[in-house]
Motif scaffolding. Structure first.
Motif, PDB file in Angstrom:
ATOM      1  N   LEU A   1       0.816  -1.213   0.000  1.00 21.02           N
ATOM      2  CA  LEU A   1       0.000   0.000   0.000  1.00 21.02           C
ATOM      3  C   LEU A   1       0.855   1.270   0.000  1.00 21.02           C
TER       4      LEU A   1
ATOM      5  N   LEU B   1      -1.424   1.106  -5.750  1.00 26.13           N
ATOM      6  CA  LEU B   1      -2.724   1.715  -5.441  1.00 26.13           C
ATOM      7  C   LEU B   1      -3.478   2.021  -6.732  1.00 26.13           C
TER       8      LEU B   1
ATOM      9  N   CYS C   1       2.796   3.209   4.063  1.00 26.15           N
ATOM     10  CA  CYS C   1       1.628   2.350   3.849  1.00 26.15           C
ATOM     11  C   CYS C   1       0.514   2.697   4.829  1.00 26.15           C
TER      12      CYS C   1
END
Length: 134
Positions: free
Chosen positions: A31, A37, A75
C-alpha cells in the motif's frame, strides 16, 4: 509475539493460511506504492465493501507490536487515505494523479532524509572552489 487480531467476519478461521502474518505484512507494505494503489483503483477493488472492510481490519498494523515490522511506513498513511477519502480512492485510477502522489511521496522522503541526515557531503565543485581560494 502477540496473537494476531481476529480475521474479518467474512473469513472463517479454518480458511486462514499458516503464513498469514507474512502475507498481511507483504500486502500492507504494498500500500506504500502509488503504482500498486493505481492498480487496485483501476481494477475496481477499491470500491468493494469487502475490500474496504479488509483494509479496516489491517489497522492493527498501527499497534507497536506490529508496526515494528514495517519497512515502508507510508503504507499506514495511504491506508488512512484509502479508508477515509473516497475522492482519493477514485482519483487513483487516473495516471496523472498516481504520478502526482508518487512525486509527493518522493519529496517527503527527500525532505525527511535531509532533516535526519543533513544535506550530505559537499559537492566536488564546492571543494574545488575552496582549494582555488587558498
Amino acid at each position: 509475539a502477540s496473537p494476531m487480531p481476529s480475521a474479518p467476519e467474512s473469513a472463517p478461521l479454518t480458511d486462514l493460511p499458516s503464513n498469514r502474518f507474512d502475507l498481511e505484512l507483504e500486502f500492507i507494505q504494498c500500500l506504500a506504492s502509488p503504482a500498486y494503489l493505481h492498480h487496485l483503483a483501476t481494477t475496481g477493488v477499491l470500491q468493494e465493501t469487502e475490500f474496504l472492510d479488509f483494509l479496516e481490519y489491517l489497522q492493527y498494523w498501527r499497534q507497536p507490536e506490529y508496526v515494528q515490522y514495517l519497512n515502508y511506513p507510508h503504507c499506514l498513511y495511504f491506508l488512512d487515505l484509502l479508508l477515509t477519502n473516497h475522492t482519493f480512492r477514485r482519483e487513483l485510477a487516473n495516471v496523472p494523479f498516481r504520478n502526482f502522489v508518487h512525486e509527493q511521496q518522493f519529496y517527503s522522503w527527500q525532505r525527511r532524509a535531509a532533516t535526519l541526515y543533513g544535506e550530505g557531503l559537499p559537492k566536488e565543485e564546492d571543494n574545488e572552489d575552496e582549494e582555488e581560494e587558498e
